[in-house]
Design a protein around this motif. Structure first.
Motif, PDB file in Angstrom:
ATOM      1  N   TYR A 179      -5.092 -11.441 -65.006  1.00  0.00           N
ATOM      2  CA  TYR A 179      -4.295 -11.517 -63.613  1.00  0.00           C
ATOM      3  C   TYR A 179      -3.134 -10.523 -63.543  1.00  0.00           C
ATOM      4  O   TYR A 179      -3.048  -9.992 -62.327  1.00  0.00           O
ATOM      5  CB  TYR A 179      -3.755 -12.960 -63.687  1.00  0.00           C
ATOM      6  CG  TYR A 179      -4.381 -14.134 -63.667  1.00  0.00           C
ATOM      7  CD1 TYR A 179      -5.304 -14.405 -62.706  1.00  0.00           C
ATOM      8  CD2 TYR A 179      -4.573 -14.780 -64.929  1.00  0.00           C
ATOM      9  CE1 TYR A 179      -6.151 -15.500 -62.869  1.00  0.00           C
ATOM     10  CE2 TYR A 179      -5.322 -15.845 -64.989  1.00  0.00           C
ATOM     11  CZ  TYR A 179      -6.171 -16.245 -64.010  1.00  0.00           C
ATOM     12  OH  TYR A 179      -6.891 -17.289 -63.963  1.00  0.00           O
ATOM     13  N   LYS A 194      -1.853 -12.361 -59.518  1.00  0.00           N
ATOM     14  CA  LYS A 194      -2.195 -10.857 -59.412  1.00  0.00           C
ATOM     15  C   LYS A 194      -0.982 -10.329 -59.295  1.00  0.00           C
ATOM     16  O   LYS A 194      -0.117 -10.299 -58.104  1.00  0.00           O
ATOM     17  CB  LYS A 194      -3.347 -10.428 -58.517  1.00  0.00           C
ATOM     18  CG  LYS A 194      -4.681 -10.849 -58.614  1.00  0.00           C
ATOM     19  CD  LYS A 194      -5.687 -10.668 -57.757  1.00  0.00           C
ATOM     20  CE  LYS A 194      -7.205 -11.392 -58.215  1.00  0.00           C
ATOM     21  NZ  LYS A 194      -7.906 -10.821 -57.287  1.00  0.00           N
ATOM     22  N   GLU A 245      -5.055 -17.237 -58.117  1.00  0.00           N
ATOM     23  CA  GLU A 245      -5.576 -15.756 -57.562  1.00  0.00           C
ATOM     24  C   GLU A 245      -3.973 -15.036 -56.935  1.00  0.00           C
ATOM     25  O   GLU A 245      -3.991 -13.775 -56.929  1.00  0.00           O
ATOM     26  CB  GLU A 245      -6.537 -15.815 -56.226  1.00  0.00           C
ATOM     27  CG  GLU A 245      -7.825 -16.383 -56.565  1.00  0.00           C
ATOM     28  CD  GLU A 245      -8.359 -15.581 -57.438  1.00  0.00           C
ATOM     29  OE1 GLU A 245      -8.370 -14.025 -57.343  1.00  0.00           O
ATOM     30  OE2 GLU A 245      -9.169 -15.957 -58.369  1.00  0.00           O
ATOM     31  N   ASP A 246      -3.173 -16.064 -56.819  1.00  0.00           N
ATOM     32  CA  ASP A 246      -1.758 -15.345 -56.388  1.00  0.00           C
ATOM     33  C   ASP A 246      -1.155 -14.915 -57.513  1.00  0.00           C
ATOM     34  O   ASP A 246       0.144 -14.398 -57.371  1.00  0.00           O
ATOM     35  CB  ASP A 246      -1.086 -16.570 -55.812  1.00  0.00           C
ATOM     36  CG  ASP A 246      -1.575 -17.046 -54.356  1.00  0.00           C
ATOM     37  OD1 ASP A 246      -2.399 -16.245 -53.702  1.00  0.00           O
ATOM     38  OD2 ASP A 246      -1.486 -18.204 -54.035  1.00  0.00           O
ATOM     39  N   ASP A 256       5.384 -19.552 -53.289  1.00  0.00           N
ATOM     40  CA  ASP A 256       4.432 -18.140 -53.294  1.00  0.00           C
ATOM     41  C   ASP A 256       3.177 -18.441 -53.887  1.00  0.00           C
ATOM     42  O   ASP A 256       2.052 -17.920 -53.426  1.00  0.00           O
ATOM     43  CB  ASP A 256       5.031 -16.831 -53.495  1.00  0.00           C
ATOM     44  CG  ASP A 256       6.455 -16.940 -53.026  1.00  0.00           C
ATOM     45  OD1 ASP A 256       6.458 -16.924 -51.367  1.00  0.00           O
ATOM     46  OD2 ASP A 256       7.460 -16.403 -53.235  1.00  0.00           O
ATOM     47  N   ILE A 257       3.178 -18.806 -55.048  1.00  0.00           N
ATOM     48  CA  ILE A 257       2.259 -19.058 -55.832  1.00  0.00           C
ATOM     49  C   ILE A 257       1.228 -20.515 -55.766  1.00  0.00           C
ATOM     50  O   ILE A 257       1.741 -21.597 -56.095  1.00  0.00           O
ATOM     51  CB  ILE A 257       2.186 -18.934 -57.270  1.00  0.00           C
ATOM     52  CG1 ILE A 257       3.019 -17.583 -57.617  1.00  0.00           C
ATOM     53  CG2 ILE A 257       1.036 -18.999 -57.925  1.00  0.00           C
ATOM     54  CD1 ILE A 257       3.465 -17.517 -58.929  1.00  0.00           C
ATOM     55  N   LYS A 258       0.121 -20.364 -55.140  1.00  0.00           N
ATOM     56  CA  LYS A 258      -0.554 -21.723 -54.770  1.00  0.00           C
ATOM     57  C   LYS A 258      -1.771 -21.671 -55.424  1.00  0.00           C
ATOM     58  O   LYS A 258      -2.284 -22.842 -55.529  1.00  0.00           O
ATOM     59  CB  LYS A 258      -0.915 -21.661 -53.171  1.00  0.00           C
ATOM     60  CG  LYS A 258       0.406 -21.673 -52.201  1.00  0.00           C
ATOM     61  CD  LYS A 258       0.005 -21.826 -50.682  1.00  0.00           C
ATOM     62  CE  LYS A 258       1.109 -21.974 -49.880  1.00  0.00           C
ATOM     63  NZ  LYS A 258       2.321 -20.903 -49.922  1.00  0.00           N
ATOM     64  N   THR A 259      -2.383 -20.668 -55.763  1.00  0.00           N
ATOM     65  CA  THR A 259      -3.767 -20.659 -56.734  1.00  0.00           C
ATOM     66  C   THR A 259      -3.541 -19.447 -57.613  1.00  0.00           C
ATOM     67  O   THR A 259      -2.488 -18.661 -57.710  1.00  0.00           O
ATOM     68  CB  THR A 259      -5.024 -20.580 -55.740  1.00  0.00           C
ATOM     69  OG1 THR A 259      -4.759 -19.014 -55.461  1.00  0.00           O
ATOM     70  CG2 THR A 259      -4.970 -21.219 -54.424  1.00  0.00           C
ATOM     71  N   LYS A 276       1.831 -10.495 -60.955  1.00  0.00           N
ATOM     72  CA  LYS A 276       3.051 -11.371 -61.176  1.00  0.00           C
ATOM     73  C   LYS A 276       3.554 -11.263 -62.622  1.00  0.00           C
ATOM     74  O   LYS A 276       2.704 -10.739 -63.536  1.00  0.00           O
ATOM     75  CB  LYS A 276       2.997 -12.887 -60.807  1.00  0.00           C
ATOM     76  CG  LYS A 276       2.459 -13.125 -59.371  1.00  0.00           C
ATOM     77  CD  LYS A 276       3.627 -12.763 -58.335  1.00  0.00           C
ATOM     78  CE  LYS A 276       3.154 -13.087 -56.974  1.00  0.00           C
ATOM     79  NZ  LYS A 276       4.266 -12.768 -55.966  1.00  0.00           N
TER      80      LYS A 276
END
Length: 276
Positions: free
Chosen positions: A179, A160, A157-158, A152-155, A162
């Motif tokens: 974040y 946020k 920005e992902d 689910d986390i690729k960058t 978490k």
């Protein structure tokens, strides 16, 4: 006539031998005086260093940051420890590494529990209000680590919203706040990284070296999320009223780098020069 010549030559020989002995004694005395003067100067400098224990450089670390500083068979070892021992040797002191909880490590320094912190502390503007920092003894960077199974986390920005794990009282707390407000603090980054595979954390922000070493040493199924998010200079922390010690440590680090000793220590622990 021959007898007079013989006595004359004998007199010349005796005088020459006496002169040679005198020169040798003079040279020995000069050397001894120089050595004594150098020793007195070293003692004088050591006295001006305001050491916690006479003749020793007492330096602190968490002892929980493998391979930088950790305990093996009840003895402190690691990159930071070797750097501290080499610095101590070069300024004529016995190395005395100790541990202290990271969240109170600066308070311990300011309370004169030890002379310095050589424990992978990032030199920051905020910390510089309380302590002085040496020149950097390695350069690294804050890096995000996630589970190898995380799709689910690729960058960054992902991240946020978490749940992010960090070490207590570290610079990574502020990084994580960029974040999310779901931040869990741990006494050691290793504990935080161990919570990634089972999914108790979504990500961990820590030093790149620490994360990669954890992957290699412990076989943790984690991965770095891209490149460093912030470059960091790691330095020795010293109390602000101890300029003589600060200058001695800076000189020792510079000499280590110049003569190749630093690179040898760095290659031993990481296979690369951490200042390059």
């Amino acid at each position: 006539m021959k007898k007079n010549t013989f006595y004359f030559l004998l007199l010349v020989l005796v005088i020459s031998l006496m002169a040679a002995c005198s020169d040798n004694r003079t040279n020995t005395q000069v050397a001894a005086t120089a050595d004594a003067k150098s020793e007195d100067q070293d003692k004088g400098v050591a006295t001006e260093m305001k050491l916690v224990k006479d003749g020793k450089l007492t330096f602190a670390m968490s002892g929980l940051l493998k391979p930088l500083n950790y305990k093996e068979n009840q003895e402190l070892v690691g990159f930071d420890v070797e750097i501290g021992k080499e610095i101590s040797k070069r300024i004529g002191l016995e190395a005395n590494p100790v541990t202290n909880p990271w969240e109170t490590i600066i308070q311990g320094l300011r309370g004169n529990k030890y002379d310095a912190i050589i424990g992978s502390m990032t030199a920051t503007e905020e910390r510089s209000k309380q302590v002085d920092f040496s020149i950097p003894y390695y350069v690294s960077g804050a890096t995000v680590f996630i589970s190898s199974e995380n799709k689910d986390i690729k960058t960054v920005e992902d991240l946020k919203g978490k749940t992010i794990g960090v070490m207590q009282a570290s610079t990574y707390v502020e990084d994580a706040k960029k974040y999310t407000d779901k931040i869990k603090e741990f006494p050691s980054e290793i504990y935080a990284l161990q919570d990634l595979p089972p999914g108790r954390l979504d990500a961990v922000i820590t030093d790149r070296i620490v994360g990669i070493s954890a992957m290699q040493e412990s076989g943790l199924k984690i991965q770095a999320l891209g490149e460093v998010i912030k470059r960091e200079e790691i330095a020795v922390a010293i109390n602000k009223d101890n300029e003589v010690l600060l200058e001695a440590i800076n000189k020792a680090i510079e000499e280590m780098v110049e003569d190749g000793t630093y690179k040898e220590i760095s290659m031993k622990w990481f296979g690369k020069d951490l200042l390059e």
